[in-house]
Motif scaffolding. Sequence first.
Motif, PDB file in Angstrom:
ATOM      1  N   GLY A  64      -4.450   9.900  -2.596  1.00  0.00           N
ATOM      2  CA  GLY A  64      -5.031   8.614  -2.912  1.00  0.00           C
ATOM      3  C   GLY A  64      -4.254   7.488  -2.269  1.00  0.00           C
ATOM      4  N   LEU A  65      -4.862   6.346  -2.250  1.00  0.00           N
ATOM      5  CA  LEU A  65      -4.264   5.141  -1.718  1.00  0.00           C
ATOM      6  C   LEU A  65      -4.048   4.177  -2.878  1.00  0.00           C
ATOM      7  N   LEU A  66      -2.807   3.799  -3.117  1.00  0.00           N
ATOM      8  CA  LEU A  66      -2.476   2.842  -4.177  1.00  0.00           C
ATOM      9  C   LEU A  66      -2.262   1.473  -3.563  1.00  0.00           C
ATOM     10  N   ARG A  67      -2.848   0.453  -4.195  1.00  0.00           N
ATOM     11  CA  ARG A  67      -2.585  -0.902  -3.741  1.00  0.00           C
ATOM     12  C   ARG A  67      -2.731  -1.874  -4.895  1.00  0.00           C
ATOM     13  N   VAL A  68      -2.117  -3.020  -4.759  1.00  0.00           N
ATOM     14  CA  VAL A  68      -2.187  -4.056  -5.773  1.00  0.00           C
ATOM     15  C   VAL A  68      -3.307  -5.011  -5.386  1.00  0.00           C
ATOM     16  N   ARG A  69      -4.198  -5.255  -6.340  1.00  0.00           N
ATOM     17  CA  ARG A  69      -5.328  -6.136  -6.075  1.00  0.00           C
ATOM     18  C   ARG A  69      -5.645  -6.917  -7.340  1.00  0.00           C
ATOM     19  N   ASP A  70      -5.668  -8.212  -7.265  1.00  0.00           N
ATOM     20  CA  ASP A  70      -5.970  -9.083  -8.407  1.00  0.00           C
ATOM     21  C   ASP A  70      -5.120  -8.732  -9.622  1.00  0.00           C
ATOM     22  N   ASN A  71      -3.821  -8.621  -9.429  1.00  0.00           N
ATOM     23  CA  ASN A  71      -2.865  -8.345 -10.505  1.00  0.00           C
ATOM     24  C   ASN A  71      -3.106  -7.006 -11.192  1.00  0.00           C
ATOM     25  N   ALA A  72      -3.627  -6.034 -10.475  1.00  0.00           N
ATOM     26  CA  ALA A  72      -3.832  -4.689 -11.023  1.00  0.00           C
ATOM     27  C   ALA A  72      -3.510  -3.673  -9.929  1.00  0.00           C
ATOM     28  N   ILE A  73      -3.099  -2.495 -10.343  1.00  0.00           N
ATOM     29  CA  ILE A  73      -2.860  -1.413  -9.396  1.00  0.00           C
ATOM     30  C   ILE A  73      -4.151  -0.606  -9.295  1.00  0.00           C
ATOM     31  N   VAL A  74      -4.650  -0.449  -8.083  1.00  0.00           N
ATOM     32  CA  VAL A  74      -5.929   0.224  -7.840  1.00  0.00           C
ATOM     33  C   VAL A  74      -5.664   1.514  -7.081  1.00  0.00           C
ATOM     34  N   LEU A  75      -6.301   2.602  -7.515  1.00  0.00           N
ATOM     35  CA  LEU A  75      -6.187   3.893  -6.838  1.00  0.00           C
ATOM     36  C   LEU A  75      -7.512   4.207  -6.159  1.00  0.00           C
ATOM     37  N   VAL A 128       0.852  -1.173   0.000  1.00  0.00           N
ATOM     38  CA  VAL A 128       0.000   0.000   0.000  1.00  0.00           C
ATOM     39  C   VAL A 128       0.895   1.232   0.000  1.00  0.00           C
ATOM     40  N   ALA A 129       0.461   2.263  -0.747  1.00  0.00           N
ATOM     41  CA  ALA A 129       1.220   3.515  -0.802  1.00  0.00           C
ATOM     42  C   ALA A 129       0.260   4.688  -0.861  1.00  0.00           C
ATOM     43  N   ILE A 130       0.669   5.814  -0.297  1.00  0.00           N
ATOM     44  CA  ILE A 130      -0.087   7.058  -0.387  1.00  0.00           C
ATOM     45  C   ILE A 130       0.457   7.818  -1.590  1.00  0.00           C
ATOM     46  N   ALA A 131      -0.439   8.334  -2.424  1.00  0.00           N
ATOM     47  CA  ALA A 131      -0.016   9.028  -3.635  1.00  0.00           C
ATOM     48  C   ALA A 131      -0.741  10.354  -3.756  1.00  0.00           C
ATOM     49  N   LYS A 132      -0.093  11.309  -4.389  1.00  0.00           N
ATOM     50  CA  LYS A 132      -0.707  12.590  -4.710  1.00  0.00           C
ATOM     51  C   LYS A 132      -0.943  12.576  -6.225  1.00  0.00           C
ATOM     52  N   PHE A 133      -2.178  12.901  -6.663  1.00  0.00           N
ATOM     53  CA  PHE A 133      -2.478  12.897  -8.090  1.00  0.00           C
ATOM     54  C   PHE A 133      -3.381  14.075  -8.433  1.00  0.00           C
ATOM     55  N   ALA A 134      -3.436  14.414  -9.708  1.00  0.00           N
ATOM     56  CA  ALA A 134      -4.279  15.525 -10.177  1.00  0.00           C
ATOM     57  C   ALA A 134      -5.532  14.953 -10.834  1.00  0.00           C
ATOM     58  N   TRP A 135      -6.668  15.521 -10.450  1.00  0.00           N
ATOM     59  CA  TRP A 135      -7.946  15.082 -11.017  1.00  0.00           C
ATOM     60  C   TRP A 135      -8.846  16.303 -11.067  1.00  0.00           C
ATOM     61  N   HIS A 136      -9.363  16.622 -12.234  1.00  0.00           N
ATOM     62  CA  HIS A 136     -10.220  17.798 -12.424  1.00  0.00           C
ATOM     63  C   HIS A 136      -9.525  19.072 -11.941  1.00  0.00           C
ATOM     64  N   ASN A 137      -8.272  19.228 -12.329  1.00  0.00           N
ATOM     65  CA  ASN A 137      -7.472  20.405 -12.010  1.00  0.00           C
ATOM     66  C   ASN A 137      -7.288  20.632 -10.508  1.00  0.00           C
ATOM     67  N   ARG A 138      -7.339  19.554  -9.735  1.00  0.00           N
ATOM     68  CA  ARG A 138      -7.102  19.651  -8.301  1.00  0.00           C
ATOM     69  C   ARG A 138      -6.147  18.553  -7.881  1.00  0.00           C
ATOM     70  N   GLU A 139      -5.290  18.862  -6.939  1.00  0.00           N
ATOM     71  CA  GLU A 139      -4.437  17.828  -6.370  1.00  0.00           C
ATOM     72  C   GLU A 139      -5.215  17.089  -5.305  1.00  0.00           C
ATOM     73  N   ARG A 140      -5.081  15.772  -5.310  1.00  0.00           N
ATOM     74  CA  ARG A 140      -5.800  14.940  -4.360  1.00  0.00           C
ATOM     75  C   ARG A 140      -4.859  13.913  -3.768  1.00  0.00           C
TER      76      ARG A 140
END
Length: 72
Positions: free
Chosen positions: A15-26, A1-13
């Motif tokens: 998020g929580l990143l984790r690996v689930r069922d062979n995919a990275i989920v945000l 699990v990792a904490i991430a900062k990302f841009a969505w709709h011109n805003r910084e947010r």
Amino acid sequence: VAIAKFAWHNRERLGLLRVRDNAIVLHAMRWPDEIRDPAELAPKKTELDEDEIEQAVQLAESMTIDDISGFR
């Protein structure tokens, strides 16, 4: 699990990143001011008489079909 900062709709947010069922989920985390009170979403009370309810039921029944074999 990792904490991430990302841009969505011109805003910084955040998020929580984790690996689930062979995919990275945000999972986007929200601030308290971004979450609406569920009471705001409740429909307003209205007065209905029995005729209006009966007409609504008749409309729903007239739009219902039993044979769905023609649909794909």
